[in-house]
Design a protein around this motif. Structure first.
Motif, PDB file in Angstrom:
ATOM      1  N   ALA A 156      -0.630   1.666  -5.783  1.00  0.00           N
ATOM      2  CA  ALA A 156      -0.347   1.629  -4.183  1.00  0.00           C
ATOM      3  C   ALA A 156      -1.528   1.756  -3.671  1.00  0.00           C
ATOM      4  CB  ALA A 156       0.755   2.620  -3.694  1.00  0.00           C
ATOM      5  N   ASP A 157      -2.542   2.577  -3.900  1.00  0.00           N
ATOM      6  CA  ASP A 157      -3.814   2.681  -3.352  1.00  0.00           C
ATOM      7  C   ASP A 157      -4.602   1.295  -3.341  1.00  0.00           C
ATOM      8  OD1 ASP A 157      -3.075   5.139  -2.812  1.00  0.00           O
ATOM      9  OD2 ASP A 157      -4.167   6.000  -4.205  1.00  0.00           O
ATOM     10  N   ASN A 158      -4.398   0.468  -4.416  1.00  0.00           N
ATOM     11  CA  ASN A 158      -5.048  -0.843  -4.489  1.00  0.00           C
ATOM     12  C   ASN A 158      -4.358  -1.867  -3.628  1.00  0.00           C
ATOM     13  OD1 ASN A 158      -6.623   0.420  -6.374  1.00  0.00           O
ATOM     14  ND2 ASN A 158      -5.877  -0.519  -8.418  1.00  0.00           N
ATOM     15  N   GLY A 159      -3.344  -1.483  -2.867  1.00  0.00           N
ATOM     16  CA  GLY A 159      -2.838  -2.384  -1.945  1.00  0.00           C
ATOM     17  C   GLY A 159      -1.461  -2.911  -2.146  1.00  0.00           C
TER      18      GLY A 159
ATOM     19  N   ARG B  84       0.532   5.930  -8.193  1.00  0.00           N
ATOM     20  CA  ARG B  84       0.096   5.937  -6.913  1.00  0.00           C
ATOM     21  C   ARG B  84      -1.276   4.942  -6.870  1.00  0.00           C
ATOM     22  NH1 ARG B  84       1.643   7.196  -2.374  1.00  0.00           N
ATOM     23  NH2 ARG B  84      -0.092   5.850  -1.633  1.00  0.00           N
ATOM     24  N   ARG B  85      -1.985   4.975  -7.789  1.00  0.00           N
ATOM     25  CA  ARG B  85      -3.082   4.103  -7.760  1.00  0.00           C
ATOM     26  C   ARG B  85      -2.805   2.701  -7.547  1.00  0.00           C
ATOM     27  NH1 ARG B  85      -5.311   4.818 -13.020  1.00  0.00           N
ATOM     28  NH2 ARG B  85      -5.061   6.879 -12.845  1.00  0.00           N
TER      29      ARG B  85
ATOM     30  N   GLU C  65       0.337   9.046 -11.641  1.00  0.00           N
ATOM     31  CA  GLU C  65      -0.848   8.875 -11.283  1.00  0.00           C
ATOM     32  C   GLU C  65      -1.056   7.387 -11.050  1.00  0.00           C
ATOM     33  OE1 GLU C  65      -5.128   9.923 -12.890  1.00  0.00           O
ATOM     34  OE2 GLU C  65      -3.562  11.314 -13.315  1.00  0.00           O
TER      35      GLU C  65
ATOM     36  N   GLY D  77       0.988  -1.154  -0.021  1.00  0.00           N
ATOM     37  CA  GLY D  77      -0.020  -0.053  -0.056  1.00  0.00           C
ATOM     38  C   GLY D  77       0.952   1.241   0.033  1.00  0.00           C
ATOM     39  N   GLU D  78       2.298   1.022   0.065  1.00  0.00           N
ATOM     40  CA  GLU D  78       2.974   2.358  -0.037  1.00  0.00           C
ATOM     41  C   GLU D  78       4.055   2.507  -1.412  1.00  0.00           C
ATOM     42  OE1 GLU D  78       5.309   2.699   3.155  1.00  0.00           O
ATOM     43  OE2 GLU D  78       3.836   2.738   4.789  1.00  0.00           O
TER      44      GLU D  78
ATOM     45  N   VAL E  24       4.706  11.320  -5.085  1.00  0.00           N
ATOM     46  CA  VAL E  24       3.923   9.897  -4.884  1.00  0.00           C
ATOM     47  C   VAL E  24       4.582   9.048  -4.042  1.00  0.00           C
ATOM     48  CG1 VAL E  24       3.399   9.904  -7.282  1.00  0.00           C
ATOM     49  CG2 VAL E  24       5.316   8.854  -6.650  1.00  0.00           C
ATOM     50  N   SER E  25       5.700   9.374  -3.347  1.00  0.00           N
ATOM     51  CA  SER E  25       6.293   8.320  -2.605  1.00  0.00           C
ATOM     52  C   SER E  25       5.717   8.518  -0.948  1.00  0.00           C
ATOM     53  CB  SER E  25       7.753   8.155  -2.472  1.00  0.00           C
ATOM     54  OG  SER E  25       8.346   9.341  -1.962  1.00  0.00           O
ATOM     55  N   ASP E  26       5.997   7.364  -0.212  1.00  0.00           N
ATOM     56  CA  ASP E  26       5.436   7.393   0.988  1.00  0.00           C
ATOM     57  C   ASP E  26       6.873   7.240   1.908  1.00  0.00           C
ATOM     58  OD1 ASP E  26       2.643   6.894   1.124  1.00  0.00           O
ATOM     59  OD2 ASP E  26       3.041   5.154  -0.387  1.00  0.00           O
TER      60      ASP E  26
END
Ligand SMILES: Nc1ncnc2c1ncn2[C@@H]1O[C@H](COP(=O)(O)OP(=O)(O)OP(=O)(O)O)[C@@H](O)[C@H]1O
Ligand SMILES: [Mg+2]
Lengths: 411, 258
Positions: free
Chosen positions: B191-194, B188-189, B185, B32-33, B210-212
């Motif tokens: 990572a947001d998808n897990g 990012r998506r 983008e 997720g990151e 974009v990075s965590d």
């Protein structure tokens, strides 16, 4: 514009959108079968005006058997060309295999099927050797097969005891290039071919539609089947006419047996290239070898297999040539057979740079080359002029290939 | 840190002949990151990625997937653990279409024949899941795509296989402004998808966008691995160029870790 959704129904494919797609491809440099078809039309029109006998059914049948061997060799070469390699020895490989056939049949009295099998195995072994040298030792295929070209020329001479020719008397082998199907059988074969083509097209379109994927419209399939029926039907009609000069002594009509043989090879090899994993990987290696390797494809094995297929097809071409000539001599598969075969593939639309080509190219290009040889023969030109013209046509085809590649790259 | 990393490396050494490229590298990636991997040219980023992907064998060190020690000897092993890599030089076949490229080497068959319909459906679903709406048709040849679209196809190819970790080696290096934004983008998506995403980039604006987490390599040593929110632009540049920034990073010249 988004078509990439799984739930919404696939974008409707109309004749208009397909037509636009086709013109876009042509503008983008992917000419497909266009040059071969146009060339065929121009050549046939010219020759039939200048020598009306060109259109006779006797000459038409003659033309088909004339082009058969080089077409089959070209089919095999396409596998090698798709990988971006070349096999300059395919012509003389067919000579070696034909000599093997003749020696076993005539001098050792083998039955025809055993001799044919031995000749095909010879082809496969030749291909294996070439493929291993190219793939495992990394010698450029141009050099390996140029060396083989010279060596095989010598092998043919040795097998034929310094140039004597061996005649072939086995009736089955002779039938391959010399006999015809009966007119009824010819029509039946045509019906089978057309119906089979229509059925597979319709079946595929229906299955795709059922799963909600874009499918070709029925009108397009009908159009293609219609055109195929018209052309093939006319050909069968013409070939079913009596073409013997002396019909009382010997009747000569029907489609030459070699035509369905070519048809089966065309369908079978097209299936291999288009519908199987193996075929897909051949295109992948031709397109980007490194990508194929990273995708886990065994590039070396694939390369070797392509050379095996090429030389085996050359063996079949050799058998056909031996049958047509009723004999094998040191020139079988020699002189310009290889250039004609490479020319056929390239004229048909197969790229010398790899990654692009179809088995159909061999048939279309083979037809163009056969028409040139046949027509110029009728015109009574000397061999010198024939060589020059054929060389020029090959150069033209390779030029079109290179230009279309540059256009595709520029986009 | 609370979560267990999905991928963890400890003490990785890697030499090519006499040249040691990676020294005692530790690296953790979380689901997720987006973890950015930065470092100067030749710092060893691509080498580290190739070790993760099983292309280069590691000389020493430990490799954990979801806390379990594993051994990765080939790209196939890595794929088996859900690791997919999008290489700097994309590795797509120009003469094949999008679907054919996405399934290259892993084609679906029904019997002897390629199952084109299933592959097309799966490819469409994957692109759809990534909200990719820029390609006209998935039966388009890859040669007709723009750089950004190719990158998209390469990324989609990597996520098609239920992968858990997607590593992108400089995905935006050759792209223009708009296409870079598109690809970021998409990153990012993912990572947001897990998924766990590793992004290699030389562009600090992209990295901060974009990075965590950011991991900085300096001459084959891991100088620091920090949350993006805990570090400034200037500090990361310092870490990249000299391996240290204040009390962050490698504390002395011979590279012993603080
Ligand atoms: N196969 C190899 N054999 C020998 N040396 C190598 C090999 N691959 C990489 N190296 C060396 O390892 C070092 C690190 O290279 P690497 O490609 O990992 O750097 P990088 O951080 O990805 O750089 P860049 O930002 O330029 O892509 C370089 O000095 C390079 O010369
Ligand atoms: Mg790199």
């Amino acid at each position: 514009m988004s078509v990439v959704t799984s739930k919404s129904p696939a974008a409707p494919v109309t004749l208009k959108s397909l037509g636009r797609g086709y013109f876009d491809r042509i503008r983008g440099g992917d000419l497909g079968a266009l040059p071969a078809v146009l060339g065929l039309l121009v050549l046939c029109t010219t020759f039939s005006i200048m020598r009306p006998v060109f259109l006779s059914s006797l000459n038409f049948a003659n033309l088909l058997t004339q082009g058969a061997a080089l077409t089959v060799i070209a089919m095999g070469l396409i596998f090698v060309l798709l990988l971006g390699e070349i096999d300059l020895s395919a012509g003389y490989a067919s000579g070696v295999c034909a000599a093997m056939l003749a020696v076993l049949l005539t001098q050792h009295g083998w039955p025809w099927y055993a001799a044919v099998l031995a000749s095909l195995v010879t082809g496969a072994v030749i291909g294996l050797a070439l493929g291993v040298l190219v793939a495992k030792l990394g010698i450029p295929s141009f050099v390996v097969t140029l060396a083989a070209f010279l060596a095989f020329q010598g092998v043919v001479l040795l097998m034929l005891k310094e140039g004597t020719n061996i005649s072939i008397r086995d009736s089955t082998i002779l039938a391959i290039s010399n006999n015809n199907m009966t007119p009824t059988l010819s029509w039946a074969a045509l019906a089978l071919g057309v119906l089979g083509y229509a059925a597979t097209q319709l079946w595929r379109a229906r299955r795709r539609k059922q799963r909600g994927l874009s499918a070709e419209p029925l009108t397009l399939i009908a159009l293609r089947v219609g055109i195929l029926t018209a052309i093939a039907g006319t050909a069968v009609y013409v070939l079913n006419q009596e073409r013997s000069r002396n019909a009382i002594i010997v009747s000569l009509k029907g489609v030459p047996i070699i035509v369905p043989i070519i048809g089966v090879l065309l369908v079978g090899l097209t299936f291999v290239l288009r519908r199987t994993k193996y075929g897909r990987h051949i295109y992948a290696v031709g397109g980007n070898q490194e990508a194929a390797r990273r995708a886990g494809i065994n590039v070396d094995a694939l390369r070797i297999s392509a050379f095996v297929i090429c030389s085996t097809m050359a063996a079949i071409g050799g058998v056909i040539a031996a049958s047509r000539a009723d004999s094998v001599d040191p020139n079988t598969g020699g002189s310009n057979v290889l250039l004609y075969a490479v020319g056929a593939a390239v004229i048909g639309g197969t790229s010398l740079f790899g990654g692009k080509g179809r088995i159909l190219d061999a048939v279309l290009g083979g037809a163009v080359v056969a028409v040139i040889i046949n027509g110029m023969g009728l015109m009574g030109y000397s061999s010198g002029i024939k060589y020059v013209v054929t060389g020029f046509v090959l150069l033209l085809a390779a030029g079109v290939d290179a230009l279309s590649r540059r256009r595709t790259a520029k986009r | 840190m609370t979560a267990t990393p999905i991928l963890e490396l400890r003490g990785i050494d890697k030499s090519f002949g006499p040249v040691q490229v990676l020294h005692d590298v530790a690296f953790s990636v979380y689901p997720g990151e987006v973890t950015a991997l930065v470092g100067d040219n030749g710092a060893g980023k691509s080498t580290l990625v190739k070790c993760i992907g099983g292309i280069h064998p590691i000389d020493a060190g430990e490799y954990f997937i979801e806390g379990e020690p594993v051994h990765v000897h080939s790209p196939r092993d890595a794929a088996g653990y859900g690791v997919e890599i999008v290489y700097q030089d994309l590795a797509l076949c120009d003469n094949l279409d999008i679907v054919q490229n996405m399934f290259l080497g892993r084609e679906r068959k029904s019997g002897l024949v390629l199952d084109e319909a299933t592959m097309e459906e799966m490819a469409a679903k994957t692109l759809d899941g990534l909200s990719v709406r820029t390609v006209q048709s998935i039966r388009q040849l890859v040669s007709s795509l723009s750089g950004g679209q190719r990158q998209t196809v390469a990324i989609a190819k990597a996520v098609l296989w239920n992968s858990k970790i997607v590593i992108l080696d400089e995905p935006t290096a050759a792209l223009g402004v708009a296409q870079t934004a598109q690809v970021l983008e998409l990153v990012r998506r993912l990572a947001d998808n897990g998924l766990a995403v590793v992004l290699i980039s030389h562009n600090m604006n992209d990295v901060f966008a974009v990075s965590d987490r950011i991991a900085a390599l300096y001459l084959g040593r891991m100088a620091a691995q920090l949350k993006t929110s805990d570090i400034t632009h200037a500090q990361i540049v310092e870490l990249i160029t000299s391996g240290r920034s204040g009390d962050l990073g490698l504390q002395n010249g011979n590279g012993a870790k603080a």
